[in-house]
Design a protein around this motif. Structure first.
Motif, PDB file in Angstrom:
ATOM      1  N   ASP A  93       1.602 -13.963  11.232  1.00 46.92           N
ATOM      2  CA  ASP A  93       2.432 -13.382  10.182  1.00 46.92           C
ATOM      3  C   ASP A  93       2.852 -11.979  10.617  1.00 46.92           C
ATOM      4  N   ASP A  94       3.930 -11.924  11.397  1.00 40.48           N
ATOM      5  CA  ASP A  94       4.375 -10.667  11.996  1.00 40.48           C
ATOM      6  C   ASP A  94       4.688  -9.604  10.944  1.00 40.48           C
ATOM      7  N   GLU A  95       5.402  -9.991   9.874  1.00 40.66           N
ATOM      8  CA  GLU A  95       5.831  -9.016   8.879  1.00 40.66           C
ATOM      9  C   GLU A  95       4.636  -8.418   8.148  1.00 40.66           C
ATOM     10  N   ARG A  96       3.735  -9.248   7.702  1.00 35.39           N
ATOM     11  CA  ARG A  96       2.558  -8.750   6.987  1.00 35.39           C
ATOM     12  C   ARG A  96       1.709  -7.863   7.902  1.00 35.39           C
ATOM     13  N   SER A  97       1.498  -8.295   9.141  1.00 40.14           N
ATOM     14  CA  SER A  97       0.698  -7.502  10.087  1.00 40.14           C
ATOM     15  C   SER A  97       1.339  -6.151  10.353  1.00 40.14           C
ATOM     16  N   LEU A  98       2.650  -6.133  10.508  1.00 36.52           N
ATOM     17  CA  LEU A  98       3.355  -4.885  10.754  1.00 36.52           C
ATOM     18  C   LEU A  98       3.220  -3.947   9.557  1.00 36.52           C
ATOM     19  N   LEU A  99       3.382  -4.489   8.367  1.00 37.24           N
ATOM     20  CA  LEU A  99       3.270  -3.663   7.159  1.00 37.24           C
ATOM     21  C   LEU A  99       1.832  -3.187   6.933  1.00 37.24           C
ATOM     22  N   GLU A 100       0.852  -4.017   7.275  1.00 37.05           N
ATOM     23  CA  GLU A 100      -0.551  -3.592   7.161  1.00 37.05           C
ATOM     24  C   GLU A 100      -0.826  -2.405   8.078  1.00 37.05           C
ATOM     25  N   THR A 101      -0.307  -2.461   9.299  1.00 37.68           N
ATOM     26  CA  THR A 101      -0.559  -1.349  10.214  1.00 37.68           C
ATOM     27  C   THR A 101       0.207  -0.102   9.780  1.00 37.68           C
ATOM     28  N   CYS A 102       1.384  -0.279   9.213  1.00 38.12           N
ATOM     29  CA  CYS A 102       2.120   0.879   8.682  1.00 38.12           C
ATOM     30  C   CYS A 102       1.342   1.509   7.526  1.00 38.12           C
ATOM     31  N   GLU A 103       0.737   0.679   6.700  1.00 35.67           N
ATOM     32  CA  GLU A 103      -0.051   1.214   5.588  1.00 35.67           C
ATOM     33  C   GLU A 103      -1.270   1.980   6.110  1.00 35.67           C
ATOM     34  N   GLN A 104      -1.898   1.480   7.151  1.00 29.99           N
ATOM     35  CA  GLN A 104      -3.025   2.205   7.750  1.00 29.99           C
ATOM     36  C   GLN A 104      -2.571   3.567   8.272  1.00 29.99           C
ATOM     37  N   GLY A 105      -1.384   3.608   8.854  1.00 31.95           N
ATOM     38  CA  GLY A 105      -0.833   4.879   9.317  1.00 31.95           C
ATOM     39  C   GLY A 105      -0.597   5.834   8.161  1.00 31.95           C
ATOM     40  N   GLU A 106      -0.081   5.316   7.052  1.00 30.83           N
ATOM     41  CA  GLU A 106       0.129   6.149   5.863  1.00 30.83           C
ATOM     42  C   GLU A 106      -1.206   6.661   5.317  1.00 30.83           C
ATOM     43  N   ASP A 107      -2.258   5.847   5.413  1.00 31.91           N
ATOM     44  CA  ASP A 107      -3.588   6.287   4.969  1.00 31.91           C
ATOM     45  C   ASP A 107      -4.084   7.458   5.821  1.00 31.91           C
ATOM     46  N   ALA A 108      -3.867   7.378   7.131  1.00 30.22           N
ATOM     47  CA  ALA A 108      -4.275   8.476   8.029  1.00 30.22           C
ATOM     48  C   ALA A 108      -3.484   9.741   7.719  1.00 30.22           C
ATOM     49  N   PHE A 109      -2.209   9.582   7.437  1.00 38.32           N
ATOM     50  CA  PHE A 109      -1.351  10.706   7.071  1.00 38.32           C
ATOM     51  C   PHE A 109      -1.898  11.374   5.815  1.00 38.32           C
ATOM     52  N   LYS A 110      -2.164  10.577   4.796  1.00 41.77           N
ATOM     53  CA  LYS A 110      -2.683  11.092   3.526  1.00 41.77           C
ATOM     54  C   LYS A 110      -4.004  11.829   3.735  1.00 41.77           C
ATOM     55  N   SER A 111      -4.870  11.269   4.541  1.00 41.66           N
ATOM     56  CA  SER A 111      -6.174  11.876   4.802  1.00 41.66           C
ATOM     57  C   SER A 111      -6.030  13.244   5.470  1.00 41.66           C
ATOM     58  N   THR A 112      -5.129  13.358   6.431  1.00 42.75           N
ATOM     59  CA  THR A 112      -4.908  14.634   7.114  1.00 42.75           C
ATOM     60  C   THR A 112      -4.408  15.689   6.135  1.00 42.75           C
ATOM     61  N   TYR A 113      -3.481  15.312   5.284  1.00 44.32           N
ATOM     62  CA  TYR A 113      -2.952  16.241   4.285  1.00 44.32           C
ATOM     63  C   TYR A 113      -4.041  16.663   3.299  1.00 44.32           C
ATOM     64  N   GLN A 114      -4.836  15.705   2.838  1.00 39.11           N
ATOM     65  CA  GLN A 114      -5.882  16.032   1.874  1.00 39.11           C
ATOM     66  C   GLN A 114      -6.937  16.947   2.494  1.00 39.11           C
ATOM     67  N   THR A 115      -7.272  16.710   3.754  1.00 40.28           N
ATOM     68  CA  THR A 115      -8.226  17.570   4.454  1.00 40.28           C
ATOM     69  C   THR A 115      -7.674  18.982   4.595  1.00 40.28           C
ATOM     70  N   ALA A 116      -6.400  19.095   4.946  1.00 38.01           N
ATOM     71  CA  ALA A 116      -5.778  20.419   5.081  1.00 38.01           C
ATOM     72  C   ALA A 116      -5.812  21.164   3.753  1.00 38.01           C
ATOM     73  N   LEU A 117      -5.534  20.470   2.684  1.00 38.09           N
ATOM     74  CA  LEU A 117      -5.548  21.109   1.369  1.00 38.09           C
ATOM     75  C   LEU A 117      -6.955  21.545   0.970  1.00 38.09           C
ATOM     76  N   ALA A 118      -7.944  20.702   1.261  1.00 38.50           N
ATOM     77  CA  ALA A 118      -9.321  21.020   0.879  1.00 38.50           C
ATOM     78  C   ALA A 118      -9.933  22.092   1.774  1.00 38.50           C
ATOM     79  N   ASP A 119      -9.812  21.900   3.085  1.00 40.54           N
ATOM     80  CA  ASP A 119     -10.456  22.809   4.031  1.00 40.54           C
ATOM     81  C   ASP A 119      -9.682  24.101   4.245  1.00 40.54           C
TER      82      ASP A 119
END
Length: 155
Positions: A93-119
């Motif tokens: 399932d190419d489309e679902r797999s691609l979107l899952e990995t994009c979502e993981q990338g968005e999670d990493a992005f969010k985490s970096t921003y939240q860490t910057a705000l907290a730390d």
């Protein structure tokens, strides 16, 4: 008294995650093209543009501290993009797999921003803190779009 000095390393970490996001969506665009998923490309291009805008907004704050904005990415981002290509190419399932990995990338992005705000609360001016919060809000909307697209592809 408000802090008017910004830690350029914290801001450059945020720029790096945006560089990762740009490269990640470029890779996703290439994979979408090669797998006939052209309908995803406008969404991916929109998020590339969003991160380019975020970098343009952040860069002056690094330069005000006498430093240069980074044009590099994080090692974890490079590894993630390699994994994205492998995962999409070996699943059924190419489309679902691609979107899952994009979502993981968005999670990493969010985490970096939240860490910057907290730390970095004591190392960032109110203006930069507010800008990062605004960018994070826009990114959370992007994350929700990717998640909605992914969930529409459930088996």
């Amino acid at each position: 008294m408000e802090n008017n000095i910004n830690n350029p390393e914290i801001i450059n970490d945020i720029i790096k995650i945006n560089n990762d996001r740009i490269e990640g969506y470029r890779k996703a665009t290439d994979l979408a093209t090669s797998h006939g998923l052209d309908k995803l490309i406008p969404t991916f291009q929109k998020f590339i543009g969003q991160s380019e805008e975020f970098i343009a907004e952040l860069t002056p704050y690094v330069e005000l501290e006498g430093k240069e904005a980074t044009d590099s990415t994080m090692l974890s981002g490079k590894l993630f993009r390699a994994w994205m290509g492998i995962k999409v190419n070996i699943t059924g399932d190419d489309e679902r797999s691609l979107l899952e990995t994009c979502e993981q990338g968005e999670d990493a992005f969010k985490s970096t921003y939240q860490t910057a705000l907290a730390d970095g609360s004591d190392e960032l001016s109110q203006n930069v803190h507010s800008l990062i919060n605004t960018q994070l809000s826009k990114q959370l909307e992007a994350h929700n779009i990717i998640k909605m697209l992914r969930d529409s592809k459930t088996i």
